[in-house]
Every structure is written in structure tokens, then in C-alpha cells.
Design an enzyme around this catalytic site. Structure first.
Site, PDB file in Angstrom:
ATOM      1  N   ARG A  39       0.824  -1.208   0.000  1.00  5.44           N
ATOM      2  CA  ARG A  39       0.000   0.000   0.000  1.00  5.44           C
ATOM      3  C   ARG A  39       0.851   1.247   0.000  1.00  5.44           C
ATOM      4  NH1 ARG A  39      -5.307  -1.470   3.535  1.00  5.44           N
ATOM      5  NH2 ARG A  39      -5.799  -3.243   2.208  1.00  5.44           N
ATOM      6  N   THR A  40       0.489   2.192  -0.859  1.00  9.39           N
ATOM      7  CA  THR A  40       1.186   3.472  -0.852  1.00  9.39           C
ATOM      8  C   THR A  40       0.642   4.285   0.302  1.00  9.39           C
ATOM      9  OG1 THR A  40       1.190   3.323  -3.240  1.00  9.39           O
ATOM     10  CG2 THR A  40       1.870   5.397  -2.281  1.00  9.39           C
ATOM     11  N   GLN A  41       1.386   4.352   1.381  1.00 10.25           N
ATOM     12  CA  GLN A  41       0.948   5.192   2.502  1.00 10.25           C
ATOM     13  C   GLN A  41       1.531   6.594   2.392  1.00 10.25           C
ATOM     14  OE1 GLN A  41      -1.430   4.325   4.164  1.00 10.25           O
ATOM     15  NE2 GLN A  41      -1.472   2.105   4.171  1.00 10.25           N
ATOM     16  N   TYR A  42       2.593   6.718   1.644  1.00 10.87           N
ATOM     17  CA  TYR A  42       3.160   8.022   1.326  1.00 10.87           C
ATOM     18  C   TYR A  42       3.954   7.874   0.040  1.00 10.87           C
ATOM     19  CZ  TYR A  42       6.705   5.601   4.086  1.00 10.87           C
ATOM     20  OH  TYR A  42       7.558   4.657   4.590  1.00 10.87           O
ATOM     21  N   ASP A  87       2.880   5.122  -9.433  1.00  8.08           N
ATOM     22  CA  ASP A  87       1.418   4.976  -9.503  1.00  8.08           C
ATOM     23  C   ASP A  87       0.896   5.525 -10.830  1.00  8.08           C
ATOM     24  OD1 ASP A  87       1.203   3.737  -7.066  1.00  8.08           O
ATOM     25  OD2 ASP A  87       0.504   5.503  -5.969  1.00  8.08           O
TER      26      ASP A  87
END
Lengths: 303, 223
Positions: free
Chosen positions: A80-83, A139
Site C-alpha cells: 500500500r502506498t501510505q506516502y 502509480d
């Protein structure tokens, strides 16, 4: 405004999907359906990290529920891209007499480090659209891959029908919103422009699915610095030359005031005839203002 | 030093104000067209009004992405309803559906603040007002969104609706004529725009009556 904190064991109303937040502690709650990933499919790095955290799993002595929690947690953490890591700054776009013009620089920032200097942030999507992306570069490239697939599968119908900018933009809004619903956002603000059947289209979407259409759009810093200029100077009947001039004026302001902007940009054009993306070029700048050369003159006590 | 990094929230607040007024044989639904985030304006021309059925219109403010998802869902549900029942949903039916739809997401809510306006099966104006998780009530007039706190007391003062506590229950529709109601809405928005930064640019008004529907626009302050 609600401030929302991701819960440790959040059950979504749609069924069994479980979302894990920060904590990796195995919990006692029961799971209805959990996606498992086989240990074999992990990369050596992940496996190493995993076996350090849960030594009993790799040796095969952990019970099933612990295994599920551990794997789920690892999956949540690693995918998951959390930042964001490498980011692109503003994209700006306008409608003009014959279609859409879009501009973006070619910088890719790793935090405040200018890590990449030749990133193409505008790409054609199908025959009638062009996509510009700011935010996480990886992304953005994933979005391009997904859209390529969309266009390909649509093409396989071989019915002479093609997806126009409106359709692609709508697909993008659903994609972005769907990913935010899964707490796994695509970390971008993207701009989609196009022309189909004489109809111009220009819209944008951000990472949580907020979207709109307008005659001029800009992401990030561009919304602060470029849009006031566009609101002043944009009009329906801009020629190609006037449009490019206007975009360059905006890009120059961004170059002076946005620290992550670089002086290497591209301008993309889309009309009924198709897409053209300019080769990279730079803008003329002027740094000889006395306030630039000696910024502390008159500021007593400053060095 | 604490690690400085970008963080994200699944919610945003894009502002906007909605008003609906019910009359004996009409309903006025209005909203501004500004869409903002924080101190920035995203666009000055985004319609918050969605026509869900022939005699049912929803105006929504809050988080635009959720609002759009909600509109799409209700449109799809209404399409299935038409196929199954061969008629348009009535406004009170849509009101119940909206409530259920909002409550379905009680623990990950649609961050949207809605008013639903329309005509009931007797052709009388009706207004339904909601919170984000589906509590709703039929009223004579209502306002939701960022400017509601400015507009609601003004409407209370001007419309003097009978108290809902009165027994037997009094009719909640306003005594105004259609033209008076439209005027009142325009005044209310002009005032709210003065003090609420999330309201402005343009006012969109939908008037529903026996003849059908009609749209009107009025410019508001753009600052």
C-alpha cells in the site's frame, strides 16, 4: 471536517474484507475471508523480513490463525502506498480553439532531492485523449498500464467504437475512488484532456476521487500559482500560439516559485487530428533582479 | 526529529450550500456551484443538484467524490426500480431509499449533506433533510452544507413554520407563492455568500411544479 483514523480491524460493510492499519500484532478477532499469499511468492527480501518478525512461521510451528494475521499484515504493509516516494509536480492544461494544450515539467523528486530529470509525465491514451500526471510516478505509470489494457480490450471488440476522453475520465474517477475506498490510494492528481467528434474535454481527478471539468485545470502548486493567471487570461478562442504562450507564462511562474519544478518541460497538444507531445525544451529565465542577487539588502540583522 | 512525510485522508470537504423549500403545489431546490478544498477554489461551475426522478431532486454538499458515488448509486437504483415497477419513484420513496443508502455506510460514511425536494403523490411540495449517516425528517424547508448555519435561521425567521410539536400536526408547507420562494432563496444565498467562503460563484435553482421542472441561475460573488 472528519479526521479519520484507520482502525486496526475494520470490517467493511461490503463483506469480509479486512483492512489493517499500523499495528502488526496478531489479534484474536475472527476473519471471514482473507486473501492469503503463499510464502513462496514472496521476494527474498520480504521472506527475510518476514522470518525475522515471525520466526515460528518459517519453521512451520505457527498455528493457522497466527499465520493468517502475520501474512495479512505483511501484505498490507508492503503493498500500500501510505506516502509517495518519487513525485512529479504540477500539470497544467487548457482548452483552446482546436483542442487541448497541456504542460508538465520532467522532474521526478525523491522527497526534496531532484532524483530524475527526464520523466515523461504526459502520455496519449487511445486515439482521442491525453493524460498528465502529478504525484507518485510509479502509480502514474501503473495508471497508464491499466488504461492501456482498457484501450486494448475495448479495441478487441473490433466494432469501430473507441473510448473518448469523457469515458476515459469517468473510468479514472471510478478507479481512483475505488482505490481510496480500499485504503490503498493511487497517489496522484491526474489531468485528462481530449477531443472527440468536435467535442473538447478537460477534467481532473485526485487521489481520493474528487473530480471536475473546467476550461483550465492545474494540479498541486499549479492550482495556487497558475490558475489565477489562467482565470485572468484564458478565453474560448485562444490560438495554438497564444495557448502555448499562456502555458509557458504559467510554467515560468512555477519554475521561479515551486522548488521542485525543473527547467525542462514538454507541451502536449491534442486536436481532432491526434496527439503530439513536444520534445523536451527549457524556458528563458531572468535571475538578475537585485533582490535575487542580494536578498538581504535592507533586512537588518540578516546575513 | 520526527519523520516528516505526506499523509492522506480518505475524506475532503469541498463545501457548498443547499436549500429546499416546499410550497402547496411546488418545490424549490437550490445550491451554489462553487467547489473548494481548504482555501482553494477547484472550480466555479460544478452542479450539486441531481435530478433522481421526475418529481424528485437532490442537492448535496460535503465530499464531492462521495456525493458523486451516492448520486450514481441512486440513479442506478432508480433505473432498476423503473424496470421492476414500470413507474418513477415518488419523492417519499426516494427519501427512504436515500436514508437506507446512507445508513448502509454507517461505519465508513458518505460524507455528504443532502436535501431532497420534490412533489409527493398528491402533488404537494415536500422536503426531506438528512445527516451524513441517514437520519431524516420531512419538513417544509431546509438548508444543508457549509452555509446552512447562516441560512437556516433566516428561513426560520421568514417562513415561520408551525412548530412540529403542535398537536394535531400542522401542515409544514410554506404559505409563499412560487415566485416569492424563489426570491427568498436568492436573498438567502446572496447573504450566505457574504460570510461563507465555501459558498459563491453561481446559484442554481430548480423549480418543480405540476408543469414539470425549470432551472434558473443567478450569479453570486466570486471572491
Amino acid at each position: 471536517m472528519i479526521s479519520w483514523v484507520a482502525n486496526d480491524n475494520l470490517q467493511t460493510p461490503h463483506g469480509g474484507e479486512l483492512i489493517k492499519g499500523e499495528s502488526c500484532a496478531p489479534s484474536s478477532s475472527s476473519f471471514t475471508s482473507v486473501d492469503l499469499i503463499p510464502v513462496d511468492s514472496l521476494s527474498p527480501l520480504q521472506r527475510n523480513f518476514f522470518s525475522k518478525m515471525y520466526p515460528s512461521v518459517s519453521s512451520g510451528s505457527m498455528d493457522h490463525s497466527q499465520l493468517q494475521t502475520g501474512l495479512l499484515c505483511l501484505e498490507a504493509d508492503s503493498q500500500r502506498t501510505q506516502y509517495p516516494y518519487v513525485t512529479g509536480t504540477s500539470v497544467i492544461a487548457i482548452t483552446y480553439k482546436d483542442g487541448i494544450l497541456m504542460a508538465a515539467d520532467m522532474g521526478g523528486s525523491y522527497g526534496s532531492t531532484l532524483r530524475y530529470k527526464s520523466v515523461e509525465r504526459m502520455k496519449a491514451v487511445g486515439k482521442h485523449s491525453i493524460l498528465g500526471g502529478s504525484g507518485e510516478i510509479s502509480d502514474f505509470q501503473e495508471i497508464l498500464r491499466v488504461l492501456d489494457e482498457l484501450i486494448l480490450y475495448d479495441n478487441m471488440w473490433d466494432d469501430g467504437n473507441t473510448l473518448g476522453p469523457k469515458e476515459v475520465h469517468n473510468y479514472l474517477t471510478r478507479l481512483m475512488y475505488n482505490r481510496r475506498n480500499k485504503f490503498n490510494p493511487l497517489w496522484n492528481s491526474v489531468v485528462l484532456g481530449g477531443v472527440k467528434n468536435g467535442q473538447k474535454y478537460l477534467g481532473m481527478v485526485n487521489m481520493i476521487g474528487v473530480h471536475y471539468e473546467d476550461n483550465h485545470v492545474a494540479t498541486g502548486f499549479g492550482n495556487h500559482l497558475a490558475r489565477p493567471i489562467l482565470r485572468d487570461e484564458w478565453h474560448e478562442n485562444l490560438t495554438f500560439e497564444e495557448g502555448v504562450k499562456l502555458l509557458e507564462k504559467c510554467m515560468r511562474v512555477l519554475l521561479y516559485r515551486d522548488r521542485s519544478a525543473v527547467n525542462k518541460l514538454q507541451i502536449a497538444k491534442i486536436t481532432e487530428e491526434g496527439v503530439t507531445i513536444s520534445p523536451p525544451y527549457s524556458l528563458k529565465t531572468y535571475w538578475e533582479f537585485s533582490a535575487f542577487k542580494n536578498p538581504t539588502v535592507g533586512a537588518e540583522g540578516s546575513w | 526529529m520526527t519523520k516528516h512525510q505526506a499523509n492522506w485522508s480518505p475524506y475532503d470537504f469541498n463545501g457548498g450550500t443547499c436549500v429546499a423549500i416546499a410550497g402547496a403545489d411546488y418545490c424549490v431546490i437550490a445550491a451554489d456551484t462553487r467547489m473548494s478544498t481548504g482555501y482553494s477554489i477547484l472550480t466555479r461551475d460544478y452542479s450539486k443538484i441531481c435530478k433522481l426522478a421526475d418529481k424528485c431532486v437532490m442537492a448535496s454538499s460535503g465530499f464531492q467524490a462521495d456525493v458523486r458515488a451516492l448520486q450514481k448509486l441512486l440513479e442506478a437504483r432508480h433505473l432498476t426500480y423503473q424496470h421492476q415497477h414500470n413507474k418513477q419513484m415518488t419523492c417519499p420513496a426516494m427519501a427512504q431509499l436515500l436514508s437506507n443508502t446512507l445508513y448502509y455506510k454507517r461505519f465508513f460514511p458518505y460524507y455528504s449533506f443532502n436535501v431532497l425536494g420534490g412533489l409527493d403523490d398528491k402533488g404537494k411540495g415536500c422536503v426531506f433533510t438528512y445527516d451524513a449517516v441517514g437520519s431524516y425528517e420531512r419538513v417544509g424547508y431546509s438548508s444543508q452544507g457549509s452555509g446552512a448555519k447562516l441560512i437556516m435561521p433566516f428561513l426560520d425567521n421568514q417562513l415561520k413554520s408551525p412548530s412540529p410539536l403542535l398537536l394535531p400536526a400542522q401542515d409544514a408547507v410554506t404559505p409563499l407563492t412560487e415566485a416569492e420562494a424563489v426570491d427568498l432563496v436568492k436573498t438567502a444565498f446572496a447573504s450566505a455568500t457574504e460570510r461563507d467562503i465555501y459558498t459563491g460563484d453561481k446559484l442554481e435553482i430548480v423549480v418543480l411544479n405540476a408543469e414539470g421542472d425549470r432551472r434558473e441561475y443567478m450569479n453570486l460573488r466570486k471572491d
